[in-house]
Design a protein around this motif. Sequence first.
Motif, PDB file in Angstrom:
ATOM      1  N   TYR A 112       0.828  -1.198   0.000  1.00 15.69           N
ATOM      2  CA  TYR A 112       0.000   0.000   0.000  1.00 15.69           C
ATOM      3  C   TYR A 112       0.866   1.254   0.000  1.00 15.69           C
ATOM      4  CZ  TYR A 112      -4.205   2.708   0.623  1.00 15.69           C
ATOM      5  OH  TYR A 112      -5.242   3.567   0.408  1.00 15.69           O
ATOM      6  N   CYS A 113       0.469   2.204  -0.839  1.00 13.77           N
ATOM      7  CA  CYS A 113       1.184   3.479  -0.906  1.00 13.77           C
ATOM      8  C   CYS A 113       0.155   4.581  -1.145  1.00 13.77           C
ATOM      9  CB  CYS A 113       2.216   3.456  -2.030  1.00 13.77           C
ATOM     10  SG  CYS A 113       3.252   4.928  -2.088  1.00 13.77           S
ATOM     11  N   PHE A 114       0.066   5.505  -0.217  1.00 12.48           N
ATOM     12  CA  PHE A 114      -0.868   6.617  -0.368  1.00 12.48           C
ATOM     13  C   PHE A 114      -0.467   7.478  -1.561  1.00 12.48           C
ATOM     14  CE2 PHE A 114      -1.411   5.647   4.167  1.00 12.48           C
ATOM     15  CZ  PHE A 114      -2.793   5.547   4.216  1.00 12.48           C
ATOM     16  N   ALA A 115      -1.460   8.058  -2.206  1.00  6.76           N
ATOM     17  CA  ALA A 115      -1.202   8.972  -3.330  1.00  6.76           C
ATOM     18  C   ALA A 115      -0.275  10.083  -2.857  1.00  6.76           C
ATOM     19  CB  ALA A 115      -2.517   9.544  -3.842  1.00  6.76           C
ATOM     20  N   ASP A 116       0.648  10.464  -3.693  1.00  9.22           N
ATOM     21  CA  ASP A 116       1.614  11.531  -3.393  1.00  9.22           C
ATOM     22  C   ASP A 116       2.523  11.205  -2.212  1.00  9.22           C
ATOM     23  OD1 ASP A 116       0.522  13.086  -5.484  1.00  9.22           O
ATOM     24  OD2 ASP A 116      -1.032  13.833  -4.122  1.00  9.22           O
ATOM     25  N   SER A 117       2.675   9.926  -1.913  1.00 10.15           N
ATOM     26  CA  SER A 117       3.549   9.506  -0.826  1.00 10.15           C
ATOM     27  C   SER A 117       4.703   8.690  -1.398  1.00 10.15           C
ATOM     28  CB  SER A 117       2.756   8.648   0.168  1.00 10.15           C
ATOM     29  OG  SER A 117       3.583   8.189   1.199  1.00 10.15           O
ATOM     30  N   ASP A 118       5.849   8.775  -0.771  1.00 11.52           N
ATOM     31  CA  ASP A 118       6.988   7.952  -1.150  1.00 11.52           C
ATOM     32  C   ASP A 118       6.724   6.523  -0.690  1.00 11.52           C
ATOM     33  OD1 ASP A 118       9.888   7.885  -2.079  1.00 11.52           O
ATOM     34  OD2 ASP A 118      10.032   7.008  -0.051  1.00 11.52           O
ATOM     35  N   SER A 119       7.069   5.553  -1.490  1.00 15.57           N
ATOM     36  CA  SER A 119       6.784   4.153  -1.136  1.00 15.57           C
ATOM     37  C   SER A 119       7.510   3.719   0.140  1.00 15.57           C
ATOM     38  CB  SER A 119       7.145   3.220  -2.294  1.00 15.57           C
ATOM     39  OG  SER A 119       8.532   3.269  -2.551  1.00 15.57           O
ATOM     40  N   ASP A 120       8.589   4.409   0.510  1.00 14.75           N
ATOM     41  CA  ASP A 120       9.326   4.075   1.728  1.00 14.75           C
ATOM     42  C   ASP A 120       8.796   4.778   2.982  1.00 14.75           C
ATOM     43  OD1 ASP A 120      11.044   2.300   0.525  1.00 14.75           O
ATOM     44  OD2 ASP A 120      12.544   3.826   0.061  1.00 14.75           O
ATOM     45  N   ASP A 121       7.788   5.620   2.829  1.00 17.09           N
ATOM     46  CA  ASP A 121       7.235   6.341   3.973  1.00 17.09           C
ATOM     47  C   ASP A 121       6.565   5.340   4.921  1.00 17.09           C
ATOM     48  OD1 ASP A 121       5.876   7.944   5.797  1.00 17.09           O
ATOM     49  OD2 ASP A 121       5.056   9.284   4.270  1.00 17.09           O
ATOM     50  N   PRO A 122       6.993   5.286   6.170  1.00 15.75           N
ATOM     51  CA  PRO A 122       6.369   4.364   7.126  1.00 15.75           C
ATOM     52  C   PRO A 122       4.861   4.578   7.278  1.00 15.75           C
ATOM     53  CG  PRO A 122       8.400   5.241   8.038  1.00 15.75           C
ATOM     54  CD  PRO A 122       8.122   6.009   6.773  1.00 15.75           C
ATOM     55  N   ALA A 123       4.356   5.753   6.949  1.00 16.05           N
ATOM     56  CA  ALA A 123       2.921   6.034   7.052  1.00 16.05           C
ATOM     57  C   ALA A 123       2.099   5.066   6.207  1.00 16.05           C
ATOM     58  CB  ALA A 123       2.629   7.471   6.649  1.00 16.05           C
ATOM     59  N   ASN A 124       2.675   4.568   5.118  1.00 19.50           N
ATOM     60  CA  ASN A 124       1.964   3.610   4.270  1.00 19.50           C
ATOM     61  C   ASN A 124       1.600   2.335   5.028  1.00 19.50           C
ATOM     62  OD1 ASN A 124       2.025   5.132   1.811  1.00 19.50           O
ATOM     63  ND2 ASN A 124       4.200   4.637   1.660  1.00 19.50           N
ATOM     64  N   ARG A 157      -4.030  11.303  11.468  1.00 15.92           N
ATOM     65  CA  ARG A 157      -2.817  12.055  11.840  1.00 15.92           C
ATOM     66  C   ARG A 157      -2.024  11.320  12.916  1.00 15.92           C
ATOM     67  NH1 ARG A 157      -5.067  16.926  10.823  1.00 15.92           N
ATOM     68  NH2 ARG A 157      -6.406  16.665  12.623  1.00 15.92           N
ATOM     69  N   ARG A 158      -2.734  10.790  13.904  1.00 15.79           N
ATOM     70  CA  ARG A 158      -2.095  10.028  14.971  1.00 15.79           C
ATOM     71  C   ARG A 158      -1.427   8.778  14.418  1.00 15.79           C
ATOM     72  NH1 ARG A 158      -2.554   5.418  16.678  1.00 15.79           N
ATOM     73  NH2 ARG A 158      -2.181   4.695  18.741  1.00 15.79           N
ATOM     74  N   ASN A 159      -2.120   8.086  13.515  1.00 14.52           N
ATOM     75  CA  ASN A 159      -1.565   6.863  12.930  1.00 14.52           C
ATOM     76  C   ASN A 159      -0.310   7.139  12.116  1.00 14.52           C
ATOM     77  OD1 ASN A 159      -3.607   5.411  14.102  1.00 14.52           O
ATOM     78  ND2 ASN A 159      -4.779   5.133  12.216  1.00 14.52           N
ATOM     79  N   ILE A 160      -0.315   8.210  11.357  1.00 11.04           N
ATOM     80  CA  ILE A 160       0.863   8.577  10.560  1.00 11.04           C
ATOM     81  C   ILE A 160       2.042   8.883  11.479  1.00 11.04           C
ATOM     82  CG2 ILE A 160       1.816  10.389   9.058  1.00 11.04           C
ATOM     83  CD1 ILE A 160      -1.009  10.418   7.689  1.00 11.04           C
ATOM     84  N   ALA A 161       1.784   9.656  12.526  1.00 14.39           N
ATOM     85  CA  ALA A 161       2.855   9.986  13.477  1.00 14.39           C
ATOM     86  C   ALA A 161       3.393   8.726  14.150  1.00 14.39           C
ATOM     87  CB  ALA A 161       2.353  10.985  14.520  1.00 14.39           C
ATOM     88  N   LEU A 162       2.491   7.828  14.558  1.00 16.49           N
ATOM     89  CA  LEU A 162       2.908   6.583  15.192  1.00 16.49           C
ATOM     90  C   LEU A 162       3.756   5.746  14.234  1.00 16.49           C
ATOM     91  CD1 LEU A 162       2.764   4.497  17.515  1.00 16.49           C
ATOM     92  CD2 LEU A 162       0.687   3.616  16.410  1.00 16.49           C
TER      93      LEU A 162
END
Length: 186
Positions: A112-124, A157-162
């Motif tokens: 999974y990769c959010f639109a406009d997000s880098d594939s290595d971003d832990p937020a994914n 927002r909390r999930n992305i930060a975590l």
Amino acid sequence: MTVDPVEYAIRAWLETVVIGLDLCPFAAKPFRQKGIRFSICRSADTASGLERLIEECRHLDTDLSINTTLLIYPHSLHEFDDYLDFLSLAETLLSEQGYDGIYQLASFHPDYCFADSDSDDPANYTNRSPYPILHLLREDSISEAIERHPDSENIPRRNIALARNLGKPHLHALIASCRQAGAPRE
């Protein structure tokens, strides 16, 4: 009764990642109450996968004890772009079948990769899972849960930060351990 290895992996992911990290504060209660249906589509065929989605909607129509369904696709949709195409078809089909306002889809995929997000971003990793999944939710349950939650707007927002705090290696290892938990024993 033995649990299917794919279902076992998804149950482990749900307990360890989704509930364990509190990514979805609404998941623990239906999980404890056995209100989550785990359904596995063994076909790799798109038409069969979509047909299975409608079967699951009909199941939810008749079984009100089930709060939500995780429809798992272990033998197809391995490429994330293919999954997104399938998700689009699935959303269109739900609408065509008259399920607007009744059911909603949430999406989970190993890449999974959010639109406009880098594939290595832990937020994914907030939407990564051991296998491709369509999460079929009752819209009325979503509305009720959001109304009862004191800060539902800040969950993403909390999930992305975590996720960024935990980091990609940790989250990758968690999901890999869930998939491994479902692997057949020799």
